[in-house]
Design a protein around this motif. Structure first.
Motif, PDB file in Angstrom:
ATOM      1  N   ILE A 144       1.386  -1.296  -0.018  1.00  0.00           N
ATOM      2  CA  ILE A 144       0.236  -0.167   0.035  1.00  0.00           C
ATOM      3  C   ILE A 144       0.556   0.862   0.056  1.00  0.00           C
ATOM      4  N   ALA A 145       0.698   1.988  -0.750  1.00  0.00           N
ATOM      5  CA  ALA A 145       1.613   3.093  -0.617  1.00  0.00           C
ATOM      6  C   ALA A 145       0.655   4.630  -1.940  1.00  0.00           C
ATOM      7  N   GLY A 146       1.512   5.797  -1.016  1.00  0.00           N
ATOM      8  CA  GLY A 146       0.574   7.265  -1.583  1.00  0.00           C
ATOM      9  C   GLY A 146       0.795   7.734  -0.788  1.00  0.00           C
ATOM     10  N   PRO A 147       0.745   9.604  -0.683  1.00  0.00           N
ATOM     11  CA  PRO A 147       1.168  10.500   0.148  1.00  0.00           C
ATOM     12  C   PRO A 147       0.337  10.037   1.162  1.00  0.00           C
ATOM     13  N   CYS A 148       1.303  10.882   2.021  1.00  0.00           N
ATOM     14  CA  CYS A 148       0.471  11.462   3.680  1.00  0.00           C
ATOM     15  C   CYS A 148      -1.044  12.113   3.702  1.00  0.00           C
ATOM     16  N   ASN A 197      10.180  16.470  -0.568  1.00  0.00           N
ATOM     17  CA  ASN A 197      10.105  17.800   0.571  1.00  0.00           C
ATOM     18  C   ASN A 197       9.486  19.020  -0.116  1.00  0.00           C
ATOM     19  N   LYS A 198       9.094  18.780  -0.930  1.00  0.00           N
ATOM     20  CA  LYS A 198       7.123  19.549  -0.947  1.00  0.00           C
ATOM     21  C   LYS A 198       6.311  19.786  -0.078  1.00  0.00           C
ATOM     22  N   ALA A 199       6.140  18.158   0.486  1.00  0.00           N
ATOM     23  CA  ALA A 199       5.046  17.623   1.238  1.00  0.00           C
ATOM     24  C   ALA A 199       4.365  18.656   2.511  1.00  0.00           C
ATOM     25  N   LEU A 200       3.585  19.291   2.457  1.00  0.00           N
ATOM     26  CA  LEU A 200       2.463  19.799   3.780  1.00  0.00           C
ATOM     27  C   LEU A 200       2.277  18.285   4.981  1.00  0.00           C
ATOM     28  N   SER A 201       2.882  17.526   4.705  1.00  0.00           N
ATOM     29  CA  SER A 201       2.487  16.462   6.210  1.00  0.00           C
ATOM     30  C   SER A 201       3.313  15.561   5.865  1.00  0.00           C
ATOM     31  N   ASP A 202       4.777  14.991   7.059  1.00  0.00           N
ATOM     32  CA  ASP A 202       5.069  13.906   7.317  1.00  0.00           C
ATOM     33  C   ASP A 202       6.138  13.814   5.889  1.00  0.00           C
ATOM     34  N   ALA A 203       6.903  15.133   5.562  1.00  0.00           N
ATOM     35  CA  ALA A 203       7.813  15.565   4.691  1.00  0.00           C
ATOM     36  C   ALA A 203       9.082  14.959   4.824  1.00  0.00           C
ATOM     37  N   ASN A 204       9.488  14.629   6.348  1.00  0.00           N
ATOM     38  CA  ASN A 204      10.963  13.640   6.523  1.00  0.00           C
ATOM     39  C   ASN A 204      10.721  12.066   6.394  1.00  0.00           C
ATOM     40  N   GLN A 205       9.272  11.855   6.656  1.00  0.00           N
ATOM     41  CA  GLN A 205       9.927  10.531   6.140  1.00  0.00           C
ATOM     42  C   GLN A 205       9.147   9.067   4.947  1.00  0.00           C
ATOM     43  N   GLN A 206       8.859  10.686   3.658  1.00  0.00           N
ATOM     44  CA  GLN A 206       8.118   9.870   2.770  1.00  0.00           C
ATOM     45  C   GLN A 206       9.274   9.948   1.947  1.00  0.00           C
ATOM     46  N   ILE A 207       9.016   8.456   0.680  1.00  0.00           N
ATOM     47  CA  ILE A 207       9.774   8.420  -0.183  1.00  0.00           C
ATOM     48  C   ILE A 207       9.393   9.124  -1.192  1.00  0.00           C
ATOM     49  N   ASN A 208      10.332   8.995  -2.878  1.00  0.00           N
ATOM     50  CA  ASN A 208       9.599   9.547  -3.698  1.00  0.00           C
ATOM     51  C   ASN A 208       9.186   8.053  -4.488  1.00  0.00           C
ATOM     52  N   PRO A 209       9.085   8.265  -5.578  1.00  0.00           N
ATOM     53  CA  PRO A 209       8.415   7.220  -7.092  1.00  0.00           C
ATOM     54  C   PRO A 209       9.423   5.881  -6.252  1.00  0.00           C
ATOM     55  N   GLN A 210      10.829   6.767  -6.807  1.00  0.00           N
ATOM     56  CA  GLN A 210      12.241   5.361  -7.660  1.00  0.00           C
ATOM     57  C   GLN A 210      13.025   4.865  -6.346  1.00  0.00           C
ATOM     58  N   GLU A 211      11.969   5.823  -4.756  1.00  0.00           N
ATOM     59  CA  GLU A 211      12.468   4.813  -3.895  1.00  0.00           C
ATOM     60  C   GLU A 211      11.683   4.197  -3.857  1.00  0.00           C
ATOM     61  N   LEU A 212      10.443   3.607  -3.945  1.00  0.00           N
ATOM     62  CA  LEU A 212       9.365   3.040  -3.384  1.00  0.00           C
ATOM     63  C   LEU A 212      10.489   2.023  -4.027  1.00  0.00           C
TER      64      LEU A 212
END
Ligand code: PEP
Ligand code: MN
Length: 244
Positions: free
Chosen positions: A9-13, A221-236
């Motif tokens: 399961i994946a997607g933005p905060c 790095n542009k996310a407005l919530s939980d920016a520190n813990q989110q990965i980008n699609p390549q990292e996923l």
């Protein structure tokens, strides 16, 4: 014996625009089973970003159609359920702040009763396995058949390298008390950063957990919530390859 498939399961905060949502989904739909997105965010600080709210549901419907993906969202109020059901969303998760409160759980149960939906229950903030089980039982009692539990870690009383420490023995205890339940690990909220994500994800899968929920954003790095813990699609993509 065939091994049960481990789900991703994946997607933005949360997202602030349809474009952000679309750009994330477009880059990950091939690698995941279910797309997650926070719609109404239960923030600790009242000044923090609260999610894009009701309009996000329409954006999620478009993503679901375009990429043929089931959608999961967090619900914390009966009104969330009503809006989501009207728009054909069928998977809901209960956040850690809600699991702990039987009044809220009962209200959500009333709103959901009779619908053919799937519910995932995150562990409560504090290490109280009975509160976790109690919430699960309430959904089971109203006839919800598709229930999963999510381990998202627990509040730290002492300094810790984790945002919310994993407590694997409580996952084991839950499994002993409710043997048939699938348990998903949410390493993103356990770690609170991206560098511990791989080791926690690996550990969860090696311990036989049934899948992972990983916060992924097209531009973390542009996310407005939980920016520190989110990965980008390549990292996923890389993480999935390394773990499965
Ligand atoms: C989330 O999944 O974005 C979330 C807020 O989770 P939790 O309830 O685990 O804090
Ligand atoms: Mn989050």
């Amino acid at each position: 014996m065939t091994r049960k498939k481990k789900i991703i399961i994946a997607g933005p905060c949360s997202v602030k625009s349809e474009l952000e949502l679309y750009n994330t989904a477009r880059q990950i739909y091939n690698y995941i089973d279910i797309f997650r997105c926070g719609v109404w965010k239960a923030r600790t600080n009242p000044k923090s970003y609260k999610g894009s709210g009701n309009k996000t549901i329409g954006w999620l419907n478009s993503v679901s159609k375009e990429f043929n993906l089931p959608i999961a969202i967090e619900v914390g109020l009966p009104s969330h359920i009503e809006i989501a059901l009207k728009h054909n969303i069928k998977i809901f998760w209960i956040g850690a702040r809600t699991t702990v409160n039987p009044f809220y759980i009962n209200e959500i149960c009333q709103a959901i009763k009779g619908s053919n939906v799937e519910i995932w229950i995150k562990n409560p903030i504090h290490a109280d396995v009975n509160a976790w089980i109690g919430a699960i039982e309430r959904f089971s009692q109203i006839g919800i058949k598709k229930i999963k539990a999510i381990h998202r870690g627990f509040f730290n009383f002492y300094e810790s390298k984790y945002r919310n420490s994993p407590k694997w023995h409580l996952v084991d205890e839950l499994k002993i008390k409710i043997p048939n339940i699938d348990i998903i690990c949410d390493p993103s909220h356990i770690c609170g950063n991206t560098f511990l994500l791989k080791s926690v994800s690996k550990k969860a899968i090696n311990r036989g957990m049934n899948g992972l929920m990983i916060e992924t954003h097209c531009q973390p790095n542009k996310a407005l919530s939980d920016a520190n813990q989110q990965i980008n699609p390549q990292e996923l993509k890389k993480l999935i390859k390394e773990i499965y």
